[in-house]
Design a protein around this motif. Structure first.
Motif, PDB file in Angstrom:
ATOM      1  N   UNK A 166      45.645  45.935  41.003  1.00  0.00           N
ATOM      2  CA  UNK A 166      44.751  46.558  40.025  1.00  0.00           C
ATOM      3  C   UNK A 166      45.534  47.280  38.935  1.00  0.00           C
ATOM      4  N   UNK A 167      46.642  47.924  39.289  1.00  0.00           N
ATOM      5  CA  UNK A 167      47.433  48.674  38.309  1.00  0.00           C
ATOM      6  C   UNK A 167      48.137  47.755  37.302  1.00  0.00           C
ATOM      7  N   UNK A 168      48.193  46.453  37.587  1.00  0.00           N
ATOM      8  CA  UNK A 168      48.820  45.495  36.680  1.00  0.00           C
ATOM      9  C   UNK A 168      47.845  44.938  35.642  1.00  0.00           C
ATOM     10  N   UNK A 169      46.565  45.269  35.773  1.00  0.00           N
ATOM     11  CA  UNK A 169      45.567  44.780  34.828  1.00  0.00           C
ATOM     12  C   UNK A 169      45.729  45.486  33.484  1.00  0.00           C
ATOM     13  N   UNK A 170      45.634  44.743  32.377  1.00  0.00           N
ATOM     14  CA  UNK A 170      45.614  45.400  31.072  1.00  0.00           C
ATOM     15  C   UNK A 170      44.391  46.312  30.984  1.00  0.00           C
ATOM     16  N   UNK A 171      44.505  47.391  30.244  1.00  0.00           N
ATOM     17  CA  UNK A 171      43.459  48.417  30.196  1.00  0.00           C
ATOM     18  C   UNK A 171      42.088  47.846  29.826  1.00  0.00           C
ATOM     19  N   UNK A 172      42.018  47.051  28.768  1.00  0.00           N
ATOM     20  CA  UNK A 172      40.717  46.533  28.324  1.00  0.00           C
ATOM     21  C   UNK A 172      40.134  45.541  29.321  1.00  0.00           C
ATOM     22  N   UNK A 173      40.969  44.730  29.943  1.00  0.00           N
ATOM     23  CA  UNK A 173      40.471  43.796  30.949  1.00  0.00           C
ATOM     24  C   UNK A 173      39.953  44.578  32.160  1.00  0.00           C
ATOM     25  N   UNK A 174      40.675  45.621  32.557  1.00  0.00           N
ATOM     26  CA  UNK A 174      40.231  46.436  33.694  1.00  0.00           C
ATOM     27  C   UNK A 174      38.880  47.091  33.410  1.00  0.00           C
ATOM     28  N   UNK A 175      38.705  47.576  32.191  1.00  0.00           N
ATOM     29  CA  UNK A 175      37.422  48.193  31.823  1.00  0.00           C
ATOM     30  C   UNK A 175      36.275  47.184  31.947  1.00  0.00           C
ATOM     31  N   UNK A 176      36.506  45.975  31.457  1.00  0.00           N
ATOM     32  CA  UNK A 176      35.462  44.937  31.507  1.00  0.00           C
ATOM     33  C   UNK A 176      35.170  44.511  32.947  1.00  0.00           C
ATOM     34  N   UNK A 177      36.191  44.569  33.815  1.00  0.00           N
ATOM     35  CA  UNK A 177      35.980  44.222  35.220  1.00  0.00           C
ATOM     36  C   UNK A 177      35.383  45.377  36.016  1.00  0.00           C
ATOM     37  N   UNK A 178      35.202  46.506  35.360  1.00  0.00           N
ATOM     38  CA  UNK A 178      34.553  47.645  36.001  1.00  0.00           C
ATOM     39  C   UNK A 178      35.445  48.476  36.907  1.00  0.00           C
ATOM     40  N   UNK A 179      36.752  48.466  36.636  1.00  0.00           N
ATOM     41  CA  UNK A 179      37.683  49.283  37.439  1.00  0.00           C
ATOM     42  C   UNK A 179      38.418  50.276  36.572  1.00  0.00           C
TER      43      UNK A 179
END
Length: 119
Positions: A106-119
């Protein structure tokens, strides 16, 4: 003769480098991030030799580093479904579709992608 040999070897080296670059362009693509939310659709089949195999087909929304959404369809050639809630980095190519995937933390996700995935 020496000039011919040097020229011929140079031509071979240039051709090999060109093939490696072309291969990377064809196999490469854009990275998207998905979260596995289903077990996928189980597909039982047989290869050309008659050996049985199992695939799992997935259709999941993915997001690039800028948060742009793309519906991604891919198969996982495993004897079991992908782990639910796992995050995947999926490489998508315009001509071939999904060419590869790998699990990421999860910490490797880009910020905007993480936001869209709901994390």
């Amino acid at each position: 003769m020496k000039k011919f040999l040097i020229g011929f070897i140079s031509l071979i080296v240039i051709a090999l480098v060109g093939l490696q670059i072309a291969d990377k362009v064809v196999k490469g693509g854009d990275d998207y991030y998905v979260q596995v939310t289903t077990d996928g659709e189980r597909i039982d089949g047989k290869d050309s030799s008659g050996n049985p195999y199992v695939d799992y087909k997935y259709s999941l929304p993915g997001y690039d580093k800028d948060g742009t959404k793309k519906q991604l369809e891919f198969n996982a050639a495993k004897d079991r479904p992908l782990r639910r809630e796992a995050f995947l980095k999926v490489t998508w190519n315009k001509k071939k579709g999904v060419t590869s995937y790998e699990e990421v933390q999860q910490k490797q996700l880009p910020k905007k992608a993480a936001e869209k995935l709901g994390v």
